[in-house]
Design a protein around this motif. Sequence first.
Motif, PDB file in Angstrom:
ATOM      1  N   LEU A 115      -3.644  16.187   4.763  1.00 31.40           N
ATOM      2  CA  LEU A 115      -3.277  14.882   5.315  1.00 31.40           C
ATOM      3  C   LEU A 115      -2.071  15.013   6.253  1.00 31.40           C
ATOM      4  O   LEU A 115      -1.984  14.303   7.260  1.00 31.40           O
ATOM      5  CB  LEU A 115      -2.975  13.885   4.196  1.00 31.40           C
ATOM      6  CG  LEU A 115      -4.154  13.565   3.272  1.00 31.40           C
ATOM      7  CD1 LEU A 115      -3.763  12.492   2.259  1.00 31.40           C
ATOM      8  CD2 LEU A 115      -5.377  13.131   4.051  1.00 31.40           C
ATOM      9  N   TRP A 137       0.068   8.093   5.335  1.00 28.82           N
ATOM     10  CA  TRP A 137      -1.368   8.222   5.578  1.00 28.82           C
ATOM     11  C   TRP A 137      -2.126   7.028   5.001  1.00 28.82           C
ATOM     12  O   TRP A 137      -2.979   6.433   5.656  1.00 28.82           O
ATOM     13  CB  TRP A 137      -1.883   9.541   4.981  1.00 28.82           C
ATOM     14  CG  TRP A 137      -3.343   9.745   5.221  1.00 28.82           C
ATOM     15  CD1 TRP A 137      -3.922  10.269   6.342  1.00 28.82           C
ATOM     16  CD2 TRP A 137      -4.416   9.388   4.335  1.00 28.82           C
ATOM     17  NE1 TRP A 137      -5.290  10.274   6.199  1.00 28.82           N
ATOM     18  CE2 TRP A 137      -5.623   9.738   4.977  1.00 28.82           C
ATOM     19  CE3 TRP A 137      -4.472   8.818   3.066  1.00 28.82           C
ATOM     20  CZ2 TRP A 137      -6.871   9.536   4.398  1.00 28.82           C
ATOM     21  CZ3 TRP A 137      -5.715   8.612   2.477  1.00 28.82           C
ATOM     22  CH2 TRP A 137      -6.892   8.964   3.140  1.00 28.82           C
ATOM     23  N   LEU A 138      -1.790   6.646   3.777  1.00 28.10           N
ATOM     24  CA  LEU A 138      -2.535   5.559   3.131  1.00 28.10           C
ATOM     25  C   LEU A 138      -2.260   4.216   3.821  1.00 28.10           C
ATOM     26  O   LEU A 138      -3.162   3.395   3.976  1.00 28.10           O
ATOM     27  CB  LEU A 138      -2.204   5.482   1.638  1.00 28.10           C
ATOM     28  CG  LEU A 138      -3.243   4.729   0.785  1.00 28.10           C
ATOM     29  CD1 LEU A 138      -4.546   5.515   0.665  1.00 28.10           C
ATOM     30  CD2 LEU A 138      -2.717   4.425  -0.616  1.00 28.10           C
ATOM     31  N   TRP A 153      -1.515   3.879   6.972  1.00 36.30           N
ATOM     32  CA  TRP A 153      -2.206   3.944   8.276  1.00 36.30           C
ATOM     33  C   TRP A 153      -3.679   3.605   8.073  1.00 36.30           C
ATOM     34  O   TRP A 153      -4.299   2.859   8.829  1.00 36.30           O
ATOM     35  CB  TRP A 153      -2.040   5.342   8.880  1.00 36.30           C
ATOM     36  CG  TRP A 153      -2.174   5.416  10.362  1.00 36.30           C
ATOM     37  CD1 TRP A 153      -3.073   4.737  11.151  1.00 36.30           C
ATOM     38  CD2 TRP A 153      -1.378   6.211  11.259  1.00 36.30           C
ATOM     39  NE1 TRP A 153      -2.885   5.067  12.467  1.00 36.30           N
ATOM     40  CE2 TRP A 153      -1.851   5.972  12.562  1.00 36.30           C
ATOM     41  CE3 TRP A 153      -0.330   7.111  11.093  1.00 36.30           C
ATOM     42  CZ2 TRP A 153      -1.310   6.602  13.698  1.00 36.30           C
ATOM     43  CZ3 TRP A 153       0.213   7.732  12.211  1.00 36.30           C
ATOM     44  CH2 TRP A 153      -0.274   7.479  13.500  1.00 36.30           C
ATOM     45  N   ARG A 154      -4.227   4.162   7.002  1.00 37.66           N
ATOM     46  CA  ARG A 154      -5.600   3.868   6.608  1.00 37.66           C
ATOM     47  C   ARG A 154      -5.785   2.361   6.394  1.00 37.66           C
ATOM     48  O   ARG A 154      -6.741   1.766   6.857  1.00 37.66           O
ATOM     49  CB  ARG A 154      -5.824   4.600   5.293  1.00 37.66           C
ATOM     50  CG  ARG A 154      -7.216   4.647   4.833  1.00 37.66           C
ATOM     51  CD  ARG A 154      -7.821   5.934   5.280  1.00 37.66           C
ATOM     52  NE  ARG A 154      -9.147   6.059   4.732  1.00 37.66           N
ATOM     53  CZ  ARG A 154     -10.006   6.963   5.151  1.00 37.66           C
ATOM     54  NH1 ARG A 154      -9.686   7.813   6.108  1.00 37.66           N
ATOM     55  NH2 ARG A 154     -11.204   7.027   4.628  1.00 37.66           N
ATOM     56  N   ALA A 155      -4.838   1.768   5.689  1.00 37.58           N
ATOM     57  CA  ALA A 155      -4.989   0.360   5.294  1.00 37.58           C
ATOM     58  C   ALA A 155      -4.760  -0.603   6.455  1.00 37.58           C
ATOM     59  O   ALA A 155      -5.375  -1.664   6.514  1.00 37.58           O
ATOM     60  CB  ALA A 155      -4.028   0.033   4.152  1.00 37.58           C
ATOM     61  N   LYS A 156      -3.884  -0.247   7.360  1.00 36.66           N
ATOM     62  CA  LYS A 156      -3.559  -1.131   8.481  1.00 36.66           C
ATOM     63  C   LYS A 156      -4.362  -0.793   9.724  1.00 36.66           C
ATOM     64  O   LYS A 156      -4.619  -1.657  10.562  1.00 36.66           O
ATOM     65  CB  LYS A 156      -2.076  -0.995   8.867  1.00 36.66           C
ATOM     66  CG  LYS A 156      -1.105  -1.620   7.906  1.00 36.66           C
ATOM     67  CD  LYS A 156       0.327  -1.418   8.429  1.00 36.66           C
ATOM     68  CE  LYS A 156       1.354  -1.535   7.340  1.00 36.66           C
ATOM     69  NZ  LYS A 156       1.512  -2.879   6.777  1.00 36.66           N
ATOM     70  N   GLY A 157      -4.721   0.473   9.860  1.00 35.79           N
ATOM     71  CA  GLY A 157      -5.230   0.946  11.139  1.00 35.79           C
ATOM     72  C   GLY A 157      -4.087   0.993  12.141  1.00 35.79           C
ATOM     73  O   GLY A 157      -3.029   0.391  11.919  1.00 35.79           O
ATOM     74  N   THR A 158      -4.298   1.704  13.226  1.00 39.85           N
ATOM     75  CA  THR A 158      -3.265   1.762  14.268  1.00 39.85           C
ATOM     76  C   THR A 158      -2.925   0.352  14.742  1.00 39.85           C
ATOM     77  O   THR A 158      -1.763   0.019  14.974  1.00 39.85           O
ATOM     78  CB  THR A 158      -3.764   2.622  15.446  1.00 39.85           C
ATOM     79  OG1 THR A 158      -4.272   3.855  14.925  1.00 39.85           O
ATOM     80  CG2 THR A 158      -2.641   2.914  16.425  1.00 39.85           C
ATOM     81  N   ILE A 159      -3.943  -0.501  14.832  1.00 41.82           N
ATOM     82  CA  ILE A 159      -3.696  -1.865  15.332  1.00 41.82           C
ATOM     83  C   ILE A 159      -2.854  -2.683  14.357  1.00 41.82           C
ATOM     84  O   ILE A 159      -2.144  -3.599  14.772  1.00 41.82           O
ATOM     85  CB  ILE A 159      -5.009  -2.619  15.648  1.00 41.82           C
ATOM     86  CG1 ILE A 159      -5.876  -2.759  14.395  1.00 41.82           C
ATOM     87  CG2 ILE A 159      -5.791  -1.929  16.773  1.00 41.82           C
ATOM     88  CD1 ILE A 159      -6.991  -3.788  14.569  1.00 41.82           C
ATOM     89  N   VAL A 161       0.845  -1.200   0.000  1.00 39.38           N
ATOM     90  CA  VAL A 161       0.000   0.000   0.000  1.00 39.38           C
ATOM     91  C   VAL A 161       0.879   1.249   0.000  1.00 39.38           C
ATOM     92  O   VAL A 161       0.593   2.232  -0.698  1.00 39.38           O
ATOM     93  CB  VAL A 161      -0.966  -0.017   1.202  1.00 39.38           C
ATOM     94  CG1 VAL A 161      -1.727   1.293   1.302  1.00 39.38           C
ATOM     95  CG2 VAL A 161      -1.935  -1.191   1.085  1.00 39.38           C
ATOM     96  N   VAL A 218      -3.567  16.296   9.498  1.00 39.28           N
ATOM     97  CA  VAL A 218      -4.285  15.225  10.213  1.00 39.28           C
ATOM     98  C   VAL A 218      -3.297  14.244  10.853  1.00 39.28           C
ATOM     99  O   VAL A 218      -3.448  13.841  12.007  1.00 39.28           O
ATOM    100  CB  VAL A 218      -5.224  14.482   9.216  1.00 39.28           C
ATOM    101  CG1 VAL A 218      -5.688  13.151   9.770  1.00 39.28           C
ATOM    102  CG2 VAL A 218      -6.397  15.370   8.827  1.00 39.28           C
ATOM    103  N   LYS A 259      -2.331  13.371  14.835  1.00 35.37           N
ATOM    104  CA  LYS A 259      -2.481  12.011  15.366  1.00 35.37           C
ATOM    105  C   LYS A 259      -1.183  11.559  16.052  1.00 35.37           C
ATOM    106  O   LYS A 259      -1.211  10.957  17.126  1.00 35.37           O
ATOM    107  CB  LYS A 259      -2.815  11.083  14.192  1.00 35.37           C
ATOM    108  CG  LYS A 259      -3.099   9.658  14.573  1.00 35.37           C
ATOM    109  CD  LYS A 259      -4.524   9.479  14.992  1.00 35.37           C
ATOM    110  CE  LYS A 259      -4.818   8.019  15.331  1.00 35.37           C
ATOM    111  NZ  LYS A 259      -6.175   7.861  15.842  1.00 35.37           N
ATOM    112  N   PHE A 313       1.788  11.062   1.950  1.00 37.63           N
ATOM    113  CA  PHE A 313       0.692  10.225   1.460  1.00 37.63           C
ATOM    114  C   PHE A 313       0.924   8.745   1.723  1.00 37.63           C
ATOM    115  O   PHE A 313      -0.001   8.007   2.063  1.00 37.63           O
ATOM    116  CB  PHE A 313       0.442  10.490  -0.033  1.00 37.63           C
ATOM    117  CG  PHE A 313      -0.825   9.850  -0.521  1.00 37.63           C
ATOM    118  CD1 PHE A 313      -2.058  10.201   0.022  1.00 37.63           C
ATOM    119  CD2 PHE A 313      -0.800   8.868  -1.514  1.00 37.63           C
ATOM    120  CE1 PHE A 313      -3.237   9.597  -0.417  1.00 37.63           C
ATOM    121  CE2 PHE A 313      -1.975   8.280  -1.956  1.00 37.63           C
ATOM    122  CZ  PHE A 313      -3.186   8.643  -1.410  1.00 37.63           C
TER     123      PHE A 313
END
Lengths: 497, 497
Positions: free
Chosen positions: B142, B368-369, B371-377, B115, B145, B149, B365
């Motif tokens: 982004l 950000w992308l 992080w979006r795809a994995k999530g924090t976890i 990703v 944001v 975070k 980017f």
Amino acid sequence: ELCWSVLLREGLFPRGHLHQNHLLPATDGDTKTMTFLQEVVDILLAYIVESFDRETKVIDFHYPNELLQMNNWELQDEPATLDDILISCRATLKYAIKTAHPRYFNQLSTGLDMVGLAADWLTSTANTNMFTYEVAPVFVLLEYVTLKKMREIIGWPDGRGDGIFSPGGAISNMYAMLLARFKMFPEVKEKGMSSVPRLVAFTSEHSHFSIKKGAAALGIGTESSCIILHILVALVQGFVPFFVSATAGTTVYGAFDPLIAISDICKKYNIWMHVDGAWGGSLLMSRRHRWKLDGVERANSVTWNPHKMMSVPLQCSALLVREEGLMQNCNQMHACYLFQQDKHYDLSYDTGDKALQCGRHVDIFKLWLMWRAKGTIGFEAQIDKCLELSEYLYNKIKDREGYEMVFDGKPQHTNVCFWYLPPGIRYMEDKEERKKHLHKVAPVIKARMMEYGTTMVSYQPQGDKVNFFRMVISNPAATFEDIDFLIEEIERLGQDL
Amino acid sequence: ELCWSVLLREGLFPRGHLHQNHLLPATDGDTKTMTFLQEVVDILLAYIVESFDRETKVIDFHYPNELLQMNNWELQDEPATLDDILISCRATLKYAIKTAHPRYFNQLSTGLDMVGLAADWLTSTANTNMFTYEVAPVFVLLEYVTLKKMREIIGWPDGRGDGIFSPGGAISNMYAMLLARFKMFPEVKEKGMSSVPRLVAFTSEHSHFSIKKGAAALGIGTESSCIILHILVALVQGFVPFFVSATAGTTVYGAFDPLIAISDICKKYNIWMHVDGAWGGSLLMSRRHRWKLDGVERANSVTWNPHKMMSVPLQCSALLVREEGLMQNCNQMHACYLFQQDKHYDLSYDTGDKALQCGRHVDIFKLWLMWRAKGTIGFEAQIDKCLELSEYLYNKIKDREGYEMVFDGKPQHTNVCFWYLPPGIRYMEDKEERKKHLHKVAPVIKARMMEYGTTMVSYQPQGDKVNFFRMVISNPAATFEDIDFLIEEIERLGQDL
């Protein structure tokens, strides 16, 4: 073995359930990875083709607060699906500025070169660092080959010297100042500024703000970076002049400082001569225009950003240095975990210790591959064409009703600076009133350009001059018709002001 | 309309004659462009799949002089064909290091996230600069944001503060030092170091060499960057301590400085506290390991490189700053051609003037992308797994015959530092002789690893310690089997030494 796309088509693998952890390095992640990346590439290819289409908007502009509402940009604890990732990619591009668009003139870096883009995709895929030959064998060699070629073009004997690709012209200029100080006072590295006399750097009035930023960062102070005429005053006051930055292509006017005259002064007072050719350095590639940099071969260092006039994708900035070995001596700290002295190859290719950076992005491949694809003559033709377009613009507006040029004479670079005067203020008698009105014209036209998304060009005030347009042409996609369009658009959007 | 590939297939368009000037922006360049870029992507996709295959070599190593002969890398006046460009791409990848390979452990940055790669391809395609909202609306948001975070995760109230993505940890650390100096002596910006007392910066013995590089560049001098215990001595000698850089995850040992104790000292003496978490900062994402950074919320600034432990493609380094507005005041120069004050949108999104750079690459980017795809976890799981692998390695070799650990106790990060002693020197009685032999073991094994291309791991001496292996695990593709393989390989390649 069934491939992902077949499973998807037959509904055996509901695609809404696919996540990044189905991709490589997951077992059997090959097909899913290729399908996912191909879907991203399809989005990118469509965006590219669209970007070159004059019917497309340069930008679909929204104010920051609006844009924050138009998509869910927040980061979450839980993962999103790959579908959501593709949606995010599409949303990001929808609101992005189309820098490849033939009518995008907003910055010194415009346009998108297809070979450069391919090279940047390869660079991302190779995902490595420039600090050692060990981790970037090919890229290190290509940097070596390319820097040598650039030094030959500057005119240093046999292309000898040194250099580095750095993250932008501001950092390249800072390197130059650092080297100049170290050359004159090598003890400054260990002992700091308290061991040296009060230094002063000289630069031209319209030089880039990075010279001042560099002076502030290096502990010299912005007050000690003066314009060039005061050199004797500085000497009398007990300052030590150590650095002159001549500009080859100023940011706003595109003006070239007289390098030969400056080099005479530098020689006389034994001062490091730097040429900030971030914007104008590329004219060295043009047999027709390189005379504007006559004397550059006398410089001690030259900043040259191929990401500007040569349209190499961002970023690609080189600092070229005449003296060999100086960068290494100035910046090295001998980190033994990177630059082991008992490696099994020629250590001169471990270039990392001459940088201020530790990890360094691979910026060389896109320049090298583009050079390969165009040849020197291809770059030359591209640059000559941009200068031809700007001359066309200049000739078109210099006597046109409603236009005033900001400076006299033909522009030296592609910068054409002008005011557009809407009919309503053209014949205003009160000069001050007229000036006040005129100051507001360019910002409103620019805001309307962005609102309509038809084109983008920069404006600014300068000294006592109210806001004017600074048109620059570095975009290889631009044509004579696009220049005509720009003028029509300014008049269309500004006539009621 | 016939497409390029059809023409090619039918031999109507001899492909050897195609050049870059047949691609966009050429008229009717769409299909040729898409075909060319697709061919490049096909090469890249094949390379990616191959990179994750353990049967593939990590590197097809050649010495610099050999590699220079293996292809024609020189730059020419004349353009090459697109076929030649594709050949150059293949050659470049053939001799590149496969940083995605599950057995590539050579640097703190390893692995290739799919990703993240997609995001980097998109970034290249968007080809813009971070300096203003105008040219990078989405990316600027982004960054806003994501920095917020990251500050929340550090533990600053409501994620307030400031920050920037910079080209690597060395530059992030330099920013911190610059801010610390400006905070204590704002006049330094205009007046330089001659206006302030003699400054001294403190850092731990094993801190990254960029702290010293920063001190040299900023005119403080490397002699004035001491290890932390000498703070009182410095005060007595009339120095002004202005900056402490604590390390969260040292480069070689992966050690964490005691942040709470250090913050007490900084508070007492009113010194800027910086945490260099370039390597260890990512442990903040892990509920299991973040205690190692307890006290980080007391810092004035934190360096955190997602391109290391979080496997974001190179480069992606953040400097987080607790005080709002300070970066702007420290670095701004008000260039009126970029940061016009009469723009039609909220100017607080024009972040460029807080940077030392002018143009700044879009590094946000990919983070950000991902992080979006994995999530924090997802990041947490990835990080925890790398630490689990290093614990497995540590447990496996700590009592194994032929191994000696370089430091006592369980590693705090994924750094496992050890000597491998070939049978021939294991029982050598002469300690000095043994040490001399041992010093040569790691370099030879490493050279053989590269020769065979089976794996890569780093080594170095440190102080009076002879060459030892520094194994680090940041590669999400690595498994327990790869750790087993590494040990077997070291023994296979080193047993005769």
